[in-house]
Structure formats: C-alpha cells, structure tokens
Design an enzyme around this catalytic site. Structure first.
Site, PDB file in Angstrom:
ATOM      1  N   MET A  12       0.907  -1.315   0.417  1.00 23.70           N
ATOM      2  CA  MET A  12       0.420  -0.395  -0.198  1.00 23.70           C
ATOM      3  C   MET A  12       0.755   0.967  -0.043  1.00 23.70           C
ATOM      4  O   MET A  12       0.384   2.178  -0.261  1.00 23.70           O
ATOM      5  CB  MET A  12      -1.087  -0.265   1.213  1.00 23.70           C
ATOM      6  CG  MET A  12      -2.190  -0.883   0.889  1.00 23.70           C
ATOM      7  SD  MET A  12      -2.736  -0.194  -0.182  1.00 23.70           S
ATOM      8  CE  MET A  12      -3.754   1.368   0.135  1.00 23.70           C
ATOM      9  N   GLU A  33       9.186   4.363   7.238  1.00 24.01           N
ATOM     10  CA  GLU A  33       9.669   2.185   7.437  1.00 24.01           C
ATOM     11  C   GLU A  33      10.562   2.257   8.654  1.00 24.01           C
ATOM     12  O   GLU A  33      10.712   2.748   9.415  1.00 24.01           O
ATOM     13  CB  GLU A  33      10.579   1.823   6.287  1.00 24.01           C
ATOM     14  CG  GLU A  33       9.684   0.942   4.744  1.00 24.01           C
ATOM     15  CD  GLU A  33       8.813   0.270   5.658  1.00 24.01           C
ATOM     16  OE1 GLU A  33       8.957   0.074   6.608  1.00 24.01           O
ATOM     17  OE2 GLU A  33       8.576  -0.387   4.724  1.00 24.01           O
ATOM     18  N   HIS A 154      -8.493 -12.643  -0.533  1.00 27.44           N
ATOM     19  CA  HIS A 154      -7.282 -12.337  -0.598  1.00 27.44           C
ATOM     20  C   HIS A 154      -6.447 -12.708  -0.837  1.00 27.44           C
ATOM     21  O   HIS A 154      -6.296 -13.762  -0.627  1.00 27.44           O
ATOM     22  CB  HIS A 154      -7.167 -11.177   0.576  1.00 27.44           C
ATOM     23  CG  HIS A 154      -7.855 -10.147   0.675  1.00 27.44           C
ATOM     24  ND1 HIS A 154      -9.299  -9.995   1.738  1.00 27.44           N
ATOM     25  CD2 HIS A 154      -7.717  -8.904   0.555  1.00 27.44           C
ATOM     26  CE1 HIS A 154      -9.666  -8.708   1.377  1.00 27.44           C
ATOM     27  NE2 HIS A 154      -8.571  -8.076   1.404  1.00 27.44           N
ATOM     28  N   LYS A 158      -1.760 -11.927   3.409  1.00 28.96           N
ATOM     29  CA  LYS A 158      -2.882 -10.572   3.682  1.00 28.96           C
ATOM     30  C   LYS A 158      -2.133 -12.287   5.254  1.00 28.96           C
ATOM     31  O   LYS A 158      -2.330 -12.906   5.516  1.00 28.96           O
ATOM     32  CB  LYS A 158      -3.849 -11.604   3.331  1.00 28.96           C
ATOM     33  CG  LYS A 158      -4.743 -10.168   4.571  1.00 28.96           C
ATOM     34  CD  LYS A 158      -6.038  -9.865   3.909  1.00 28.96           C
ATOM     35  CE  LYS A 158      -7.366  -9.120   5.138  1.00 28.96           C
ATOM     36  NZ  LYS A 158      -6.608  -7.990   5.057  1.00 28.96           N
TER      37      LYS A 158
HETATM   38  P1  NAD Z   1       2.993  -4.751   3.039  1.00 30.79           P
HETATM   39  O1  NAD Z   1       3.249  -6.177   4.412  1.00 30.79           O
HETATM   40  O2  NAD Z   1       3.223  -4.626   2.477  1.00 30.79           O
HETATM   41  O3  NAD Z   1       3.695  -3.239   3.697  1.00 30.79           O
HETATM   42  C1  NAD Z   1       3.158  -3.090   5.737  1.00 30.79           C
HETATM   43  C2  NAD Z   1       4.656  -2.190   5.484  1.00 30.79           C
HETATM   44  O4  NAD Z   1       4.654  -1.799   7.008  1.00 30.79           O
HETATM   45  C3  NAD Z   1       5.946  -2.875   5.226  1.00 30.79           C
HETATM   46  O5  NAD Z   1       6.338  -2.374   4.464  1.00 30.79           O
HETATM   47  C4  NAD Z   1       5.877  -2.729   6.771  1.00 30.79           C
HETATM   48  O6  NAD Z   1       7.558  -2.536   7.073  1.00 30.79           O
HETATM   49  C5  NAD Z   1       5.059  -1.531   7.156  1.00 30.79           C
HETATM   50  N1  NAD Z   1       5.613  -1.331   8.849  1.00 30.79           N
HETATM   51  C6  NAD Z   1       5.176  -2.088   9.948  1.00 30.79           C
HETATM   52  N2  NAD Z   1       5.441  -1.940  11.053  1.00 30.79           N
HETATM   53  C7  NAD Z   1       5.863  -0.421  10.451  1.00 30.79           C
HETATM   54  C8  NAD Z   1       6.191   0.808  11.289  1.00 30.79           C
HETATM   55  N3  NAD Z   1       6.687   0.360  13.130  1.00 30.79           N
HETATM   56  N4  NAD Z   1       6.964   1.898  11.063  1.00 30.79           N
HETATM   57  C9  NAD Z   1       6.930   1.753  10.060  1.00 30.79           C
HETATM   58  N5  NAD Z   1       6.771   1.042   9.011  1.00 30.79           N
HETATM   59  C10 NAD Z   1       6.202  -0.445   9.664  1.00 30.79           C
HETATM   60  O7  NAD Z   1       0.749  -4.685   3.791  1.00 30.79           O
HETATM   61  P2  NAD Z   1      -0.493  -3.873   2.578  1.00 30.79           P
HETATM   62  O8  NAD Z   1      -0.855  -4.704   1.707  1.00 30.79           O
HETATM   63  O9  NAD Z   1       0.565  -3.137   1.821  1.00 30.79           O
HETATM   64  O10 NAD Z   1      -0.633  -4.221   3.571  1.00 30.79           O
HETATM   65  C11 NAD Z   1      -0.491  -2.656   5.302  1.00 30.79           C
HETATM   66  C12 NAD Z   1      -2.182  -2.908   5.899  1.00 30.79           C
HETATM   67  O11 NAD Z   1      -2.757  -2.261   5.210  1.00 30.79           O
HETATM   68  C13 NAD Z   1      -3.087  -4.169   6.445  1.00 30.79           C
HETATM   69  O12 NAD Z   1      -3.123  -4.160   7.334  1.00 30.79           O
HETATM   70  C14 NAD Z   1      -3.781  -4.714   5.618  1.00 30.79           C
HETATM   71  O13 NAD Z   1      -4.991  -5.282   5.557  1.00 30.79           O
HETATM   72  C15 NAD Z   1      -4.485  -2.825   4.911  1.00 30.79           C
HETATM   73  N6  NAD Z   1      -5.042  -2.020   4.071  1.00 30.79           N
HETATM   74  C16 NAD Z   1      -5.833  -1.179   4.295  1.00 30.79           C
HETATM   75  C17 NAD Z   1      -6.711  -0.997   3.322  1.00 30.79           C
HETATM   76  C18 NAD Z   1      -7.780  -0.120   2.853  1.00 30.79           C
HETATM   77  O14 NAD Z   1      -8.688   0.368   2.127  1.00 30.79           O
HETATM   78  N7  NAD Z   1      -8.241  -0.199   4.867  1.00 30.79           N
HETATM   79  C19 NAD Z   1      -6.341  -1.330   1.816  1.00 30.79           C
HETATM   80  C20 NAD Z   1      -5.980  -2.700   1.914  1.00 30.79           C
HETATM   81  C21 NAD Z   1      -4.939  -2.904   2.532  1.00 30.79           C
END
Ligand code: NAD
Length: 267
Positions: A12, A33, A154, A158
C-alpha cells in the site's frame, strides 16, 4: 497538502506514493519505514517504481510528522498505535487504513483523536463504502428469515482474517438489523457445528494468489438469495480514497471519523 507515507516500502505504501504523484493538491513530504527495513535510506519514488523524487525513506517518524500536514498509514496495529500518538503531538491528519486492530488497539488511539483529525476505515474505496451502505439497507429490509454471510478472498500474503472490509460489511449488516455484531457473528465452522443460529452473521475467508480483494454479502432467504459484491482491480482505489480522506479531514475539528463521513454516505 504535505503528506507523509508510513510503511512506505509496503504494497500500500507504494500505491500511496504513486497516487500522490498523480493527484493535484498533494505532495509527498516524507516516507517512513520500520527500523532495519531493507529499503531504508533509498529514494521513496524509486522504491515505488517512479523516477526519483528526492524523498529518502527514514525511520525518524517524529521529524517527518513535524514537516507534514497529514500522514497516510497502512502498516500494522502496533505501529499505528505509535503513529497515532505522534500525529496527535504534531496536530496533523492521520488516515488509518491498517486492519487487524483489536478493540484494545482502537481504544488506544481514541485519546489521540482529541488532538488529531483521524479518519479510520477497514476499506478506503468508494465502491466498498457504497456497498456497505447498500448492505445496511438490505439487512434492514429483509428480516431474520434471510441468513447473512460475508465472503472474502485475498492474496496469500495477507496476515489477518476476516479482512477489515469483511468486518466493515458485517458491521453494516448488523447495524441494518439492529443487532450487536460482537455477540452475533460466526467466524469459523469446522466439524459438527449444529444448525446455523437464526439471525447470526457468518464470515468465510479464502486466501490465495494475488487477489487484491473480493467481497460478497449473501442474504439467503427462503427460495431466494440476494448477493451484493465488490471486486477490487487495483490498490489505487484504496490509495485514492485515503488521499481524499486526508484532504477532507484537513479543515475538520479533531475527532475520529470514518469513510462514511468523508463520502457523506451515513444514512
Ligand atoms: P505490507 O506488509 O506490504 O506493508 C506494510 C508495511 O508497513 C511494510 O513495509 C512494513 O515494513 C511497514 N511497517 C510495519 N511496522 C512499521 C513501523 N513500526 N514503522 C514503519 N513502517 C512499518 O502490507 P500491505 O498489503 O501494504 O497492507 C498494510 C495494511 O493495510 C494491512 O493491515 C492491510 O490489511 C491494510 N489494507 C487496508 C486497506 C484499506 O482500504 N483500509 C486496503 C489495503 C490494505
């Protein structure tokens, strides 16, 4: 509006950085990050598959928040709790897309909403929020002769289930029915489960491949079934929704808002 992206190297995070580059009125001011992330120090544009944009990925959230008007946060529950405190200190907009948050996690971010403008939603897309409004309406119109089941699929990476979107849709159905989702939902079935309790809302989660997010709400009644569904074709729908939420929240009072508020969908 100066926007920072946390989780900048995630799926995302990349979608958000690409969307910011395309939308007028917003600029990427920082990219954060977690400590030790492989892309630390690299150019955020390049990591997102764009030309270099001069914004390095850092773990110094405090400095990034101080130079931003809003932060877009699709990370993990523990990280989002910390970011909520920092966003409140900086008095900026905090858009939370992170899912899998427990009741404790949600309670922990509530005090931050006294100072920050928080928009939190399990799904930031226009289509899913419209779907939730339709589900609320359908559940109110059809009585408990109609069993409600929420299905989702998904990609294999996930980590939480049911998806935040499935829960959002279940919540909309429960609101329409006037019942409490926490006490009236069935999260899994295995073995001799007994008959389906009347009025409960069921959930089923599939995981596989690269599916971005498919959701259906089935209302199965005597001799007829209604199915309302949404198919996400690209993560841009969430990224664009998150930016829309940030722009909307910019001139609001501090508080905890939802996408229903942003899109004016609440009945
Ligand atoms: P992802 O694992 O690809 O990305 C998450 C990122 O967050 C990683 O790069 C990780 O290193 C980083 N991260 C974790 N802890 C951190 C910290 N303390 N400081 C900085 N960075 C940190 O996951 P994703 O597919 O991008 O999804 C992320 C979240 O968004 C999930 O919870 C997913 O379910 C949610 N999501 C929500 C929606 C929505 O519309 N609300 C849509 C898609 C995904």
């Amino acid at each position: 509006m100066r926007l920072a992206v946390v989780g900048a190297a995630g799926r995302m995070g990349g979608a958000l950085i690409r969307a910011i580059a395309q939308i007028d009125g917003v600029v990427l001011s920082g990219a954060v990050e977690r400590l030790g992330a492989p892309d630390m120090g690299r150019d955020a544009g390049e990591v997102a598959g764009l030309p270099k944009n001069g914004v390095p990925i850092t773990d110094d959230a405090l400095a990034v928040f101080a130079a931003a008007d809003g932060v877009l946060d699709f990370t993990a529950p523990a990280a989002t709790r910390q970011f909520a405190e920092l966003a409140a200190q900086a008095r900026i907009v905090h858009v939370i897309g992170t899912t899998g948050m427990s009741d404790d996690d949600v309670e922990a971010i509530r005090p931050a909403a006294r100072h920050a403008r928080i928009v939190k939603s399990g799904n930031m897309s226009l289509g899913v929020n419209l779907l939730a409004a339709l589900v609320r309406q359908a559940a109110a119109a059809l009585d408990e002769d109609f069993d409600i089941e929420v299905l989702e699929m998904h990609h294999r990476h996930k980590v939480d289930a049911p998806s935040g979107t499935a829960l959002l849709l279940g919540e909309a159905a429960a609101e329409g029915r006037g019942i409490d989702l926490a006490t009236r939902s069935v999260r899994s079935r295995d073995g001799i489960t007994g008959e389906r309790p009347r009025g409960d809302i069921g959930f089923a989660a599939l995981r596989g491949g690269s599916v971005i997010g498919d959701h259906s709400v089935v209302l199965a009644g005597p001799l007829e079934t209604v199915t309302l569904s949404h198919h996400a074709q690209d993560r841009q729908i969430f990224a664009r929704g998150a930016i829309k939420a940030a722009l909307w929240a910019r001139d609001r009072k501090p508080g905890l808002y939802s996408m229903d508020d942003v899109l004016g969908l609440k009945a």
